[in-house]
Motif scaffolding. Structure first.
Motif, short mmCIF file in Angstrom:
data_model
loop_
_atom_site.label_atom_id
_atom_site.label_comp_id
_atom_site.label_asym_id
_atom_site.label_seq_id
_atom_site.Cartn_x
_atom_site.Cartn_y
_atom_site.Cartn_z
N GLN A 20 -9.10 -11.40 4.04
CA GLN A 20 -7.89 -10.88 3.41
C GLN A 20 -7.72 -9.37 3.61
OE1 GLN A 20 -5.84 -13.21 1.92
NE2 GLN A 20 -7.41 -14.57 2.73
N ARG A 23 -4.54 -7.86 5.53
CA ARG A 23 -3.30 -8.03 4.76
C ARG A 23 -3.30 -7.11 3.54
NH1 ARG A 23 -2.21 -10.38 0.23
NH2 ARG A 23 -4.20 -11.47 0.11
N ARG A 26 -2.63 -3.51 4.55
CA ARG A 26 -1.21 -3.29 4.87
C ARG A 26 -0.36 -3.26 3.60
NH1 ARG A 26 -3.03 -6.57 8.91
NH2 ARG A 26 -2.28 -8.46 7.94
N THR A 27 -0.63 -4.16 2.67
CA THR A 27 0.13 -4.21 1.42
C THR A 27 -0.15 -2.99 0.56
OG1 THR A 27 0.08 -6.62 1.43
CG2 THR A 27 0.59 -5.57 -0.66
#
Length: 151
Positions: A20, A23, A26-27
């Motif tokens: 994870q 992701r 980036r978030t």
């Protein structure tokens, strides 16, 4: 941690959590300026009861918290484990096992032994052993539902 927990299930849970990272980075890395304010117009439409700015901020904070927990668990590992986990799961270049193996100066057999140990140690440090509890609960559920198979 727990005595009867399936080590392979714990390692798979650790891989899943670590996968994870990209992701989450980036978030969590989105700037606050990317969070748009609501746009008002004079056109009639049904009322919206959601606040998208708040939803985006909540997603960002959740991602930051989860990423912080992952990085903390990696930092609690020994140096070799830290190096392997960071290169495989945190490095934005996303090197594969062969590249990491070469970079660490290891041959195949010791590399996979160290990688497995690194994943297990990550699981020990991640959120106070949460992955062990999840693996134990999943194994108990599988046994109770009849899906449990002896290895």
């Amino acid at each position: 941690m727990a005595g009867d927990v399936n080590e392979d299930a714990v390692i798979e849970a650790a891989k899943h959590e670590l996968n994870q990272c990209g992701r989450l980075m980036r978030t969590a890395g989105k700037r606050m300026s990317e969070l748009k304010s609501p746009v008002f117009d004079a056109q009639p439409k049904s009322p919206s009861y959601s606040n998208h700015v708040e939803e985006r901020m909540a997603k960002r904070l959740d991602a930051e918290n989860e990423l912080r927990d992952i990085l903390l668990a990696i930092s609690l590992c020994d140096n070799r484990s830290k190096s392997i986990l960071f290169k495989l799961y945190v490095d934005p270049d996303e090197p594969n096992d062969i590249e990491v193996m070469t970079e660490c100066g290891l041959s195949e057999s010791p590399y996979y032994k160290y990688k497995k140990r690194a994943l297990y140690r990550f699981a020990e440090g991640f959120r106070f052993g949460l992955l062990f509890e999840e693996a134990e609960n999943e194994e108990t559920f599988n046994r109770q539902s009849g899906d449990y198979q002896q290895a």
